[in-house]
Design a protein around this motif. Structure first.
Motif, PDB file in Angstrom:
ATOM      1  N   TYR A  97     -18.293   7.583  -2.787  1.00 48.39           N
ATOM      2  CA  TYR A  97     -18.498   6.441  -1.901  1.00 48.39           C
ATOM      3  C   TYR A  97     -17.159   5.851  -1.455  1.00 48.39           C
ATOM      4  CZ  TYR A  97     -23.427   6.587  -3.247  1.00 48.39           C
ATOM      5  OH  TYR A  97     -24.710   6.982  -3.447  1.00 48.39           O
ATOM      6  N   MET A  98     -16.212   5.858  -2.400  1.00 41.79           N
ATOM      7  CA  MET A  98     -14.909   5.286  -2.058  1.00 41.79           C
ATOM      8  C   MET A  98     -14.231   6.145  -0.988  1.00 41.79           C
ATOM      9  SD  MET A  98     -11.653   4.401  -4.398  1.00 41.79           S
ATOM     10  CE  MET A  98     -11.613   6.040  -5.031  1.00 41.79           C
ATOM     11  N   GLU A 118     -19.142   7.116  -7.431  1.00 43.04           N
ATOM     12  CA  GLU A 118     -18.255   6.012  -7.041  1.00 43.04           C
ATOM     13  C   GLU A 118     -17.089   6.547  -6.213  1.00 43.04           C
ATOM     14  OE1 GLU A 118     -17.171   4.182 -10.753  1.00 43.04           O
ATOM     15  OE2 GLU A 118     -19.203   3.453 -11.088  1.00 43.04           O
ATOM     16  N   LEU A 119     -16.510   7.654  -6.696  1.00 38.28           N
ATOM     17  CA  LEU A 119     -15.404   8.279  -5.968  1.00 38.28           C
ATOM     18  C   LEU A 119     -15.850   8.743  -4.589  1.00 38.28           C
ATOM     19  CD1 LEU A 119     -13.449  10.479  -8.513  1.00 38.28           C
ATOM     20  CD2 LEU A 119     -12.454   8.964  -6.818  1.00 38.28           C
ATOM     21  N   VAL A 148      -8.924   0.835  -7.162  1.00 36.18           N
ATOM     22  CA  VAL A 148     -10.268   0.484  -6.688  1.00 36.18           C
ATOM     23  C   VAL A 148     -11.308   0.781  -7.773  1.00 36.18           C
ATOM     24  CG1 VAL A 148     -12.086   1.021  -5.002  1.00 36.18           C
ATOM     25  CG2 VAL A 148      -9.733   0.812  -4.238  1.00 36.18           C
ATOM     26  N   MET A 149     -11.221   1.987  -8.367  1.00 35.52           N
ATOM     27  CA  MET A 149     -12.201   2.399  -9.382  1.00 35.52           C
ATOM     28  C   MET A 149     -12.179   1.441 -10.575  1.00 35.52           C
ATOM     29  SD  MET A 149     -13.788   5.196  -8.408  1.00 35.52           S
ATOM     30  CE  MET A 149     -14.302   6.178  -9.797  1.00 35.52           C
ATOM     31  N   LEU A 168     -12.329   4.205   7.268  1.00 35.66           N
ATOM     32  CA  LEU A 168     -11.221   3.320   7.658  1.00 35.66           C
ATOM     33  C   LEU A 168     -10.149   4.108   8.397  1.00 35.66           C
ATOM     34  CD1 LEU A 168     -10.536   1.094   4.505  1.00 35.66           C
ATOM     35  CD2 LEU A 168     -11.578   0.415   6.651  1.00 35.66           C
ATOM     36  N   THR A 206     -13.389  -0.972  -1.660  1.00 31.59           N
ATOM     37  CA  THR A 206     -12.338  -0.131  -1.066  1.00 31.59           C
ATOM     38  C   THR A 206     -11.669  -0.871   0.098  1.00 31.59           C
ATOM     39  OG1 THR A 206     -13.680   1.788  -1.598  1.00 31.59           O
ATOM     40  CG2 THR A 206     -11.869   2.146  -0.069  1.00 31.59           C
ATOM     41  N   LYS A 207     -12.509  -1.466   0.941  1.00 35.98           N
ATOM     42  CA  LYS A 207     -11.960  -2.188   2.091  1.00 35.98           C
ATOM     43  C   LYS A 207     -11.157  -3.405   1.644  1.00 35.98           C
ATOM     44  CE  LYS A 207     -15.425  -0.776   5.422  1.00 35.98           C
ATOM     45  NZ  LYS A 207     -16.777  -1.088   5.882  1.00 35.98           N
ATOM     46  N   TYR A 211     -13.416  -2.112  -9.586  1.00 35.75           N
ATOM     47  CA  TYR A 211     -14.866  -2.063  -9.410  1.00 35.75           C
ATOM     48  C   TYR A 211     -15.556  -2.245 -10.766  1.00 35.75           C
ATOM     49  CZ  TYR A 211     -19.359   0.450  -8.782  1.00 35.75           C
ATOM     50  OH  TYR A 211     -20.682   0.828  -8.772  1.00 35.75           O
ATOM     51  N   GLY A 212     -15.062  -1.503 -11.761  1.00 36.25           N
ATOM     52  CA  GLY A 212     -15.623  -1.603 -13.114  1.00 36.25           C
ATOM     53  C   GLY A 212     -15.468  -3.003 -13.688  1.00 36.25           C
ATOM     54  N   SER A 244      -6.749   4.403  -4.994  1.00 36.23           N
ATOM     55  CA  SER A 244      -8.083   4.851  -5.416  1.00 36.23           C
ATOM     56  C   SER A 244      -8.309   4.530  -6.893  1.00 36.23           C
ATOM     57  CB  SER A 244      -8.254   6.336  -5.146  1.00 36.23           C
ATOM     58  OG  SER A 244      -7.328   7.078  -5.890  1.00 36.23           O
ATOM     59  N   ARG A 286     -24.782  -2.933 -14.104  1.00 39.57           N
ATOM     60  CA  ARG A 286     -23.979  -1.873 -13.509  1.00 39.57           C
ATOM     61  C   ARG A 286     -24.829  -0.731 -12.984  1.00 39.57           C
ATOM     62  NH1 ARG A 286     -18.129  -0.703 -15.658  1.00 39.57           N
ATOM     63  NH2 ARG A 286     -17.572   0.800 -14.050  1.00 39.57           N
ATOM     64  N   PHE A 296       0.828  -1.203   0.000  1.00 35.25           N
ATOM     65  CA  PHE A 296       0.000   0.000   0.000  1.00 35.25           C
ATOM     66  C   PHE A 296       0.867   1.259   0.000  1.00 35.25           C
ATOM     67  CE2 PHE A 296      -2.441   3.234   2.302  1.00 35.25           C
ATOM     68  CZ  PHE A 296      -3.651   3.193   1.643  1.00 35.25           C
ATOM     69  N   PHE A 303      -3.023   6.013  -0.858  1.00 39.91           N
ATOM     70  CA  PHE A 303      -4.405   6.103  -1.319  1.00 39.91           C
ATOM     71  C   PHE A 303      -4.537   6.665  -2.741  1.00 39.91           C
ATOM     72  CE2 PHE A 303      -8.603   8.326  -1.341  1.00 39.91           C
ATOM     73  CZ  PHE A 303      -9.360   7.164  -1.403  1.00 39.91           C
ATOM     74  N   LYS A 335     -19.220   8.067 -11.953  1.00 35.82           N
ATOM     75  CA  LYS A 335     -17.803   8.139 -11.552  1.00 35.82           C
ATOM     76  C   LYS A 335     -17.649   9.010 -10.307  1.00 35.82           C
ATOM     77  CE  LYS A 335     -15.496   5.518 -14.220  1.00 35.82           C
ATOM     78  NZ  LYS A 335     -15.619   4.250 -13.514  1.00 35.82           N
ATOM     79  N   SER A 344     -15.868   5.601   2.308  1.00 32.90           N
ATOM     80  CA  SER A 344     -15.468   4.332   2.890  1.00 32.90           C
ATOM     81  C   SER A 344     -14.042   4.427   3.442  1.00 32.90           C
ATOM     82  CB  SER A 344     -15.545   3.254   1.808  1.00 32.90           C
ATOM     83  OG  SER A 344     -14.906   2.095   2.217  1.00 32.90           O
ATOM     84  N   TYR A 345     -13.187   5.047   2.639  1.00 39.39           N
ATOM     85  CA  TYR A 345     -11.777   5.137   3.027  1.00 39.39           C
ATOM     86  C   TYR A 345     -11.590   6.032   4.241  1.00 39.39           C
ATOM     87  CZ  TYR A 345      -6.761   5.338   2.610  1.00 39.39           C
ATOM     88  OH  TYR A 345      -5.427   5.236   2.871  1.00 39.39           O
ATOM     89  N   MET A 384     -19.040  -0.154  -3.374  1.00 31.41           N
ATOM     90  CA  MET A 384     -17.799   0.611  -3.386  1.00 31.41           C
ATOM     91  C   MET A 384     -17.099   0.503  -2.032  1.00 31.41           C
ATOM     92  SD  MET A 384     -15.729   2.096  -5.133  1.00 31.41           S
ATOM     93  CE  MET A 384     -16.139   2.737  -6.717  1.00 31.41           C
ATOM     94  N   ASP A 385     -17.891   0.518  -0.986  1.00 33.93           N
ATOM     95  CA  ASP A 385     -17.352   0.375   0.367  1.00 33.93           C
ATOM     96  C   ASP A 385     -16.621  -0.971   0.489  1.00 33.93           C
ATOM     97  OD1 ASP A 385     -17.162   1.087   3.184  1.00 33.93           O
ATOM     98  OD2 ASP A 385     -18.651  -0.485   3.541  1.00 33.93           O
TER      99      ASP A 385
END
Lengths: 125, 372
Positions: B134-135, B131-132, A18-19, B142, A48-49, A22-23, A15, B100, A5, A11, B128, B138-139, A44-45
Motif C-alpha cells: 500500500y505504501m 502495508e509495504l 513510514v512503516m 505521488l 505515506t503522504k 504507522y505501527g 519507507s 490494528r 527527504f 524513499f 507487513k 501510494s508513493y 497507509m496512503d
C-alpha cells in the motif's frame, strides 16, 4: 536546496520511517481511535503522504486540503501532540538529526490550526 | 538444522525431562505465529484451532463455528471446488483484532493425510507485505503525479523557449548545451516600427500603450504565421519578422512582402475605428543572415549580417505606412508585386542603392482579404 527527504536517502529511508510510524500510531491509545474506521490501504496512503509532505518529499498539500481531510474528525490538541510526538520520536530513532526533527516538528506545529477541530481549538489555544 | 528439528522430523522421542513429542506438538500448535484450524469438510465446521487463530477470530472461542461465518471473504463454493480437485483454496482476508488491521493469507488444504473428512486452515500474517504494498502504491502515485506536473512544466518552459528560438536551434541547444550560429543564404527580413511613437499620446499611459501594442503585435503574429514566416522579436515599438529561416523557403521574399502589405492593411483598418492612429514604416531586405543564440544566462535568438542591417537602413527612409526595399530584393518581387521606383539613395554603410516602395495591388488586396 536539499530537502530532509533527500538528505536522508529519499524513499528507501522514508519507507522504513513510514512503516515504523504507522505501527506506533496504531499502538497509541490516544491516536489509534481516530483511525478505527479507516482500512489499511487508506491509512497507509495517508501516512505515506504525511511523511513525504513533512520531510519535503513529493507531496504538497495546501492548507485547504489539510483542513478538508481532517475536518469533522474531532481531532483535539492532545491527539495532535501525540501524533507529532510519535513522529519526532520515530525520526530520532531512525537517525534523523535533532535540528531536522525540530524543523519537521515546527512545520507540523504550524499546520495545527488546519488539523485540530474547530470545537477543540479554543481549549487547545 | 538444529538437533531439535532433526529429532522432531525424524520422529524420535525427545529426552528432555517433562517434554514428550505430543507435548511438544501441542506447544508448537499454540505458540506458532500461524493461525491454524481443522475443519470438517462437509459443513466446514471448526473442529479445533490454535491460540493464534483465536487471537484473530475471537468468535472461534465458542467452538463449533462454521468457518465462513468467521472469516469474511471465504467463498464456500470456490473452496469446495478446489478441494474436490485436490487443490488448496487460497484467499486474502483482513481482520482487526484490537485496533490494528491485520492482513491474512488464508489457505484451506486437504493436507491432513490420514484424517479423511478434515481440512486444514492456515492463516499467515502478511500485514507487513500488504502495508509495504500500500505504501509503494501510494508513493508511486505521488511520483506519477509529480512526473505529470514536471512534464507539464517542461512543456510550458519548452513552449516559452520556442517563442524565443526556432525548434531546430532549441533541439540542438537541448542536446548539446550549445547552438552553433548558422548561416542562411536565402532569407528575408522585415523591420517595422511606428512613426512618432514617443510623441503619441498613448505613450503617456503605459497601461494603455502596452494593451494597444499587445493587440497590434498579436495581430501581426497571426499574419506572420499565416504566411509561414517567423516573428523574431519585438523591442519597444519595433517588430522584426523573418522568412527562410530556420527552415528554407523558396518564397521567402514574396512571403515577407505579403506580410508587410497585410500589416499595413490591418493598421489602416484598425485606425478607422480606433482613437489612436498607428502609422508604421516597414523596411525589408533579402540576403544572407546568420542566426544564433546570444547570451549564456539570458538567451536571445537573434540574426546578424549585412542583410539585416540593410533592412534596418530602409526603415528611416519610409514615410507613414510605407514599405521600402532596395535593389537587392527587387529581383525577387518584380513579377509578383506592384512597386514604385523611388530612385537612388545613399544608404549609410552600403553606398548608393536604388530604393523601391511596395504598393498594395488589387491582387494582393484580394489575397489578403481571402486569407484574413
Amino acid at each position: 536546496m536539499t530537502t530532509i527527504f533527500e538528505k536522508y536517502g529519499g524513499f528507501s529511508t522514508i519507507s522504513r520511517i513510514v512503516m515504523d510510524f504507522y505501527g506506533r500510531v496504531l499502538d497509541s491509545e490516544i491516536a489509534a481511535p481516530y483511525f478505527d474506521e479507516i482500512d489499511m490501504a487508506r491509512l497507509m496512503d495517508h501516512q505515506t503522504k504525511f511523511i513525504a509532505q513533512v520531510m519535503g518529499g513529493p507531496a504538497a498539500y495546501s492548507d485547504e486540503a489539510l483542513q478538508r481531510v481532517h475536518a469533522g474528525r474531532g481531532i483535539d490538541r492532545t491527539a495532535f501532540d501525540e501524533v507529532a510526538d510519535l513522529l519526532s520520536q520515530t525520526l530520532s530513532d531512525h537517525g534523523v538529526q535533532r535540528e531536522d526533527v525540530a524543523y519537521v516538528r515546527a512545520h507540523i506545529d504550524e499546520k495545527a490550526r488546519f488539523i485540530i477541530d474547530d470545537a477543540n481549538r479554543g481549549a487547545a489555544g | 538444522m538444529s538437533d531439535l528439528d532433526y529429532q522432531a522430523s525424524a520422529n524420535v522421542p525427545i529426552e528432555t525431562p517433562g517434554m514428550d513429542m505430543d507435548r511438544f506438538r501441542s506447544m508448537l500448535f499454540d505458540t506458532v505465529g500461524i493461525g491454524l484450524a481443522v475443519i470438517e469438510s462437509a459443513q466446514f465446521r471448526i473442529l479445533m484451532h490454535n491460540a493464534q487463530f483465536e487471537a484473530w477470530f475471537p468468535d472461534a472461542a465458542a467452538g463449533g463455528e462454521i468457518i465462513h461465518a468467521l472469516i469474511q471473504g471465504f467463498d464456500v463454493d470456490a473452496a469446495r471446488l478446489a478441494i474436490e480437485r485436490g487443490q488448496s483454496y487460497r484467499f486474502e482476508a483482513q481482520v482487526k483484532p484490537r485496533r490494528r488491521p491485520v492482513s491474512l493469507a488464508v489457505e484451506v488444504s486437504p493436507a491432513l493425510g490420514d484424517c479423511q473428512g478434515a481440512l486444514l486452515v492456515q492463516c499467515q500474517n502478511i500485514s507487513k507485505i500488504k502495508e509495504l504494498e500500500y505504501m509503494i502504491e501510494s508513493y508511486s502515485k505521488l511520483i506519477e503525479r509529480q512526473n505529470r506536473d514536471l512534464k507539464k512544466e517542461k512543456e510550458r518552459v519548452e513552449k516559452t523557449l520556442l517563442n524565443i528560438m526556432p525548434q531546430r536551434v532549441y533541439d540542438e541547444w537541448k542536446e548539446f548545451g550549445v547552438s552553433i550560429p548558422q548561416r542562411y543564404d536565402e532569407a528575408s527580413v522585415l523591420m517595422l516600427d511606428f512613426v512618432g511613437f514617443t510623441e503619441m499620446s498613448v505613450s503617456r499611459d503605459p497601461t494603455k500603450l502596452i494593451s494597444e501594442l499587445n493587440d497590434i503585435f498579436t495581430a501581426f503574429d497571426r499574419i506572420v504565421d499565416q504566411f509561414g514566416c517567423e516573428r523574431l522579436k519585438t523591442m519597444g515599438d519595433a517588430y522584426v519578422a523573418v522568412s527562410g529561416l530556420p527552415e528554407p523557403n523558396p518564397d521567402h521574399a514574396s512571403n515577407i512582402a505579403k506580410v508587410a502589405l497585410r500589416m499595413v492593411r490591418y493598421l489602416k483598418r484598425r485606425n478607422q475605428t480606433s482613437q489612436e492612429t498607428w502609422n508604421c514604416r516597414i523596411g525589408m531586405n533579402t540576403g544572407p543572415v546568420i542566426g544564433s543564440i546570444v547570451g549564456l544566462q539570458k538567451y536571445v535568438y537573434d540574426i546578424f549580417g549585412p542583410g539585416v542591417n540593410l533592412a534596418a537602413r530602409m526603415e528611416p527612409l519610409c514615410g507613414p505606412m510605407e514599405i521600402l526595399f532596395c535593389e537587392d530584393m527587387y529581383p525577387y518581387l518584380q513579377h509578383e508585386f506592384h512597386m514604385t521606383d523611388l530612385g537612388e539613395h545613399e544608404i549609410r554603410g552600403f553606398g548608393t542603392k536604388r530604393v523601391f516602395r511596395l504598393e498594395e495591388s488589387s491582387t494582393t488586396a484580394r489575397e489578403s482579404h481571402r486569407l484574413g
